[in-house]
Each structure stands twice: as structure tokens, then as C-alpha cells.
Enzyme design. Structure first.
Site, short mmCIF file in Angstrom:
data_model
loop_
_atom_site.label_atom_id
_atom_site.label_comp_id
_atom_site.label_asym_id
_atom_site.label_seq_id
_atom_site.Cartn_x
_atom_site.Cartn_y
_atom_site.Cartn_z
CG ASP A 143 39.12 8.15 4.33
OD1 ASP A 143 39.66 8.62 5.36
OD2 ASP A 143 38.12 8.65 3.81
CG ASP A 176 34.42 9.87 -1.32
OD1 ASP A 176 34.15 9.11 -2.25
OD2 ASP A 176 34.21 9.59 -0.13
P1 AMP Z 1 34.27 6.99 3.64
O1 AMP Z 1 33.98 6.24 2.38
O2 AMP Z 1 34.30 6.18 4.89
O3 AMP Z 1 35.50 7.81 3.49
O4 AMP Z 1 33.05 8.01 3.90
C1 AMP Z 1 32.21 8.46 2.88
C2 AMP Z 1 31.38 9.63 3.35
O5 AMP Z 1 30.53 9.27 4.43
C3 AMP Z 1 32.16 10.83 3.83
O6 AMP Z 1 31.46 11.97 3.41
C4 AMP Z 1 32.13 10.68 5.33
O7 AMP Z 1 32.29 11.92 5.99
C5 AMP Z 1 30.74 10.13 5.54
N1 AMP Z 1 30.61 9.33 6.78
C6 AMP Z 1 31.12 8.10 7.02
N2 AMP Z 1 30.78 7.69 8.25
C7 AMP Z 1 30.04 8.67 8.82
C8 AMP Z 1 29.39 8.84 10.08
N3 AMP Z 1 29.44 7.90 11.04
N4 AMP Z 1 28.72 10.01 10.29
C9 AMP Z 1 28.66 10.95 9.35
N5 AMP Z 1 29.24 10.86 8.16
C10 AMP Z 1 29.93 9.73 7.88
MG MG Z 2 36.55 9.11 2.95
#
Ligand code: AMP
Ligand code: MG
Length: 498
Positions: free
Chosen positions: A271, A261
Site C-alpha cells: 500500500d 491493515d
Molecule cells: P488504505 O489506508 O489506503 O490502505 O485504506 C484503508 C481502508 O480504506 C481500506 O479498507 C480501503 O479499502 C478503504 N478505502 C480507501 N480508499 C477507498 C475508496 N476510495 N473507496 C472505498 N474504500 C476505500
Molecule cells: Mg490498505
């Protein structure tokens, strides 16, 4: 002073939401209690045709936080799936982010305008939907550095402190990052659409997603049928990601969380969570506190890229041919291009870093491959500072090997290697144009983020951003920005970046 009257002139389209409504949840950003603009990327704003004076106005800050989207915009949270550390999650999506819409720049290019930290969406799962000032400023400075290094990347337009407390291990000030991208389609987006096709027997969403991706990223393709378009997209993403990851490796960048993702179809890096730049060269370098197995270690990144692209190919199987065996063979054929493309991009890049960009008749070209292999053995053994090593190599080519020799404990093997390299007549000036001097070193990022979050002092952040925006040009006064971390900084760990 410019009157902030440009609200009406910001036009955002909703092509993604129109193309694949099944993957777009209409949503609004949370109110920001007391919004305060921390940083604005004036140069980027201007490139995009946005008036920086407007963006600084209350209406502009409303745009940057998503609380006052332009008339006609249709902000959405995007659905996607993903493999997180290898484990499949069918429903991730924008848990704390929104696609405000697409913006057409004066040069005709189309950019997503996207927010991170704008509040919980239906994809939030256990998360609170918010982001803290520190990690959003980290994304701001690191993505600016990547851009200046010539690496395809999403960009950061602004960070706005929201005035909301965000609860992590401690209470932190909240922020929203406004970022722009060639697109936010990810490998995980295709996986999501594919899972829908496999579950329902209806490939329509997948076909529309591929069409939308091609429209955004590969409009010049001649492919017409869904089968040919899926293959064209797969080939293009493989080529872009091979190039991107080669660039990461060349500059010593560790992404830290290469889940599917977090891999775009556009080929832009996205990211910036637990990411870091190598200091001491180490193929096993891991900086992320959550990467306990070292899956996303520096030296694993090219292989992980291939693994992620295999997930993309798998997701496209329903379109690649009518029967599964034929589709698998098409997918395999496409994936076979990854390693040669990566190797080629890396080889071209390492030759440039060594001042040997152009093949020359009067040079022993056959000596180059083993010279490169031996260099990396030497770097790994000596754990030399990766960035300074290449800068000091150029200095050695100009006749002064002392700074280079000071980077290693035992200069003996280095001297032997240097002799072989100098015999190839490297171009020192060309080296300085591709080997950065200023990168967002981990200790510098941490000190800038700490000052910003603890005391609201943004001076160090601005100074660091200025340094890394011209990474190749040595400037007086920036000496400490070119130096490795003091020993007292210790081994570097980043905590998930959320
Ligand atoms: P990342 O690996 O940081 O890109 O995030 C992985 C997933 O977790 C994605 O679907 C993000 O939208 C979700 N996510 C990360 N941090 C949060 C948060 N604080 N609240 C809600 N969703 C989150
Ligand atoms: Mg992400």
C-alpha cells in the site's frame, strides 16, 4: 504476431476464500467504460507465466480490470480490521479492491492477483470504491523501485485507465491497479478473525486463518498444534517485519500510513499511498498530509512496527495458551525478539552501506558502533541528502571528498569523521552495490504523475521507472534522476494517495 488465445490458460485458485469463507465476500469488479492499458510490467508478467501479448489484448485487459475474470475464478473482497493511526476499526476490508485469486508461477510460487480501484464493495463505507490514475501509477513506480532495491514488496503488474471520472478535490481520471503479492493477509486480518473468536467464543476462523497463513508463507514449519502454529506464525512475522522495516530505514523510505491493515504477514511492504523517500536526512520527516501528529514519521517506523506486532500478538492470544496469563507471557516472549532482530538487520545493513560489510582482523572493529552513531548525528545536523551522501562517501573513499563535502554547510565535523572512517579501509565498490543512486525522488514522481494524469503523457513515467529499476548503476543521460529536488519544489506533502 501472437494471437491472444491464452485466456483459458490463466488459472486462478481461491484458497483464501476456501480457507476462511467468513472473511471473503464474493464480488465483481465494475465495468470500465473505456479501458486503456497505461503500463504493463512485461518482466513481471513473464515471471508469473502470463503472456504480455495476451495481457495487452481486450481479454487480457478484462483480466487486469477484473471485468472478465478467468473461468473458475472466484473474486472476493477480503475482510480485515485495523488500527488506523492507533484507533481500532473492527471492519475495514477491501473497500475498493478485490482478490481475483491466486496464481501459480512457472517456478511453483503462489501469488495473489489483486485489483485496486475496481469499484465499491460492501466494505466501501463512505468511499466511492475507485482510484485515480496518479496514485495507481505512484504505486506502480514506487513498488518497482522497492523491488529493485531488494526490499520485499508487493509488485505492480499493470495500471489500466478505466475511462471513469473519479471525484476527489477535483475530477480525476480513474484507474485500476493490478498487483501481485506473496499474500494479502495483514495484521488486521488476524485482528478481524480474533475479534470474531472473542465475540463468539469460536476460535475456528482464527485457527483456519493461521493455518492458511502458514500454508502460504511458512509451509516448512514443523509446528502441528494450533498453539504451536500460532506461535510459529507470530515469530515468523516478527522476524520478517523487523527485517523489512530495517530495510526501509536503511534506504530512507517513509511508508506514511503504517496502520495494522497495511502490515502484511508475508513481510512484503504494501500500500504505497502517502509514501516518500527522504531527501534531506531528518528523523522527524513526515510527508503525509493526514499524519498531523507525525505518528508515522521516518524515525518512528521501527517503534510503530513493534506496536503493530503487539496488536498481532494480542490477536493471537486465544491460540497461544489455554489461560490468558500464560498466553500473554508467550506473546511477550515472542515480541522480545523484535528489537534484537531489527537492530541486527539494521547493523548489518549500515555496515554494508559504509563499505564495512565483513568484520576484519586488521580493522579496529570496536570503532564501528560509535562511528555509526556519530554519522547519524552528523547527518541529522547537516540535513544532508541521504541518498547522495552514501554515494558520495564511496567517491570520497576513492580519493575525492569534494562532492561529499558539498552536501553539508560546514564540512569541518565531516572531515573529522571521514578520517576515522577511512582508517577502517572501506570497500567503495561494495558500497556502490548497496547504496542506490536512483530512487523515486518525490519531485520526479510528482512530475511523472502530473504529466500522465494531465496530458496522458507517460514518457516521464517510463523514464523514471527505467531509472529506478537499476538503482545502483550510474548511467549517462540520467543525471537529473540522481539529483535532489530543486529548492523551488519546496517541502513535500502527499495527499493520502487515494
Ligand atoms: P488504505 O489506508 O489506503 O490502505 O485504506 C484503508 C481502508 O480504506 C481500506 O479498507 C480501503 O479499502 C478503504 N478505502 C480507501 N480508499 C477507498 C475508496 N476510495 N473507496 C472505498 N474504500 C476505500
Ligand atoms: Mg490498505
Amino acid at each position: 504476431m501472437d494471437a491472444p488465445t491464452r485466456t483459458a490458460s490463466v488459472t486462478l485458485t481461491h484458497r483464501f476464500a476456501d480457507a476462511v469463507p467468513e472473511m471473503a465476500v464474493a464480488w465483481r469488479a465494475d465495468e470500465a467504460p473505456t479501458p486503456e492499458l497505461l503500463v504493463l510490467n512485461d518482466a513481471l508478467a513473464t515471471e508469473l507465466g502470463l503472456d504480455p501479448a495476451f495481457l495487452r489484448s481486450p481479454e487480457g485487459i478484462g483480466l487486469l480490470t477484473g471485468t472478465a475474470p478467468p473461468v473458475g475464478a472466484r473474486p472476493v473482497a477480503q475482510a480485515y480490521a485495523g488500527h488506523q493511526f492507533g484507533g481500532y476499526n473492527p471492519r475495514l476490508g477491501d473497500g475498493r479492491a478485490l482478490l481475483l485469486g491466486e496464481l501459480t508461477a512457472p517456478d511453483g510460487t503462489i501469488h495473489d492477483l489483486h485489483l485496486k480501484g475496481s469499484g465499491p464493495t460492501p466494505f466501501a463505507r463512505g468511499g466511492d470504491g475507485y482510484a485515480a490514475v496518479g496514485p495507481m501509477l505512484r504505486e506502480y513506480v514506487v513498488s518497482e523501485a522497492m523491488h529493485a532495491l531488494g526490499i520485499p514488496t508487493t509488485r505492480s503488474l499493470a495500471v489500466v485507465a478505466t475511462g471513469r471520472d473519479v471525484v476527489r478535490e477535483q475530477i480525476l481520471p480513474g484507474a485500476v491497479l493490478a498487483r501481485t503479492a506473496a499474500g494479502h493477509l495483514r495484521v488486521g486480518s488476524v485482528v478481524f478473525a480474533s475479534a470474531h473468536a472473542n465475540a463468539s467464543g469460536d476460535r475456528d476462523v482464527l485457527v483456519r486463518l493461521v493455518d492458511h497463513a502458514i500454508e502460504r508463507h511458512d509451509p516448512e514449519t514443523a509446528a502441528v498444534t494450533p498453539t504451536d502454529r500460532a506461535r510459529a506464525l507470530l515469530d515468523a512475522v516478527i522476524a520478517r517485519q523487523a527485517d523489512l522495516i530495517a530495510r526501509w530505514m536503511l534506504v530512507g523510505f517513509v511508508h506514511g500510513v503504517m496502520n495494522t491493515d497495511n502490515m502484511t504477514l508475508s513481510g512484503q511492504a504494501i500500500d504505497y499511498g502517502p509514501c516518500a523517500f527522504l531527501d534531506a536526512f531528518d528523523p522527524g520527516a513526515v510527508f503525509s498530509s493526514i499524519d498531523r501528529q507525525g505518528r508515522y514519521a521516518y524515525g518512528n517506523q521501527p517503534g510503530i512496527g513493534e506496536w503493530n506486532l503487539a496488536r498481532l500478538a494480542e490477536a493471537l492470544l486465544p491460540l497461544l495458551a489455554d489461560d490468558t496469563d500464560a498466553a500473554i507471557s508467550v506473546a511477550q516472549d515472542a515480541l522480545d525478539a523484535y528489537r534484537p532482530a531489527y537492530n541486527e538487520a539494521w547493523s548489518v545493513g549500515i555496515r554494508a552501506k559504509l563499505g564495512l560489510a565483513d568484520a576484519r582482523e586488521d580493522r579496529d572493529e570496536d570503532a564501528v558502533p560509535s562511528l555509526v552513531t556519530d554519522l547519524f548525528d552528523l547527518l541529522a545536523f547537516a540535513r544532508a541528502d541521504y541518498t547522495l551522501f552514501f554515494r558520495h562517501l564511496a567517491t570520497a573513499a576513492r580519493g575525492d571528498a569534494a562532492p561529499l563535502r558539498a552536501l553539508v554547510a560546514d564540512p569541518g565535523p565531516l572531515d573529522l569523521w571521514l578520517e576515522r572512517w577511512l582508517a577502517l579501509a572501506p570497500d567503495a565498490d561494495a558500497m556502490d552495490r548497496v547504496n542506490p543512486l536512483y530512487i523515486p525522488r518525490n519531485h520526479l514522481v510528482e512530475e511523472a504523475l502530473a504529466a500522465a494524469s494531465d496530458t496522458g503523457d507517460l514518457a516521464l513515467l517510463h523514464r523514471l521507472t527505467d531509472a529506478v529499476r537499476s538503482p545502483f548503476t550510474a548511467r549517462p543521460g540520467l543525471e537529473r534522476y540522481a539529483e535532489p529536488a530543486p529548492d523551488a519544489f519546496g517541502p513535500y506533502v502527499t495527499y493520502c494517495g487515494t
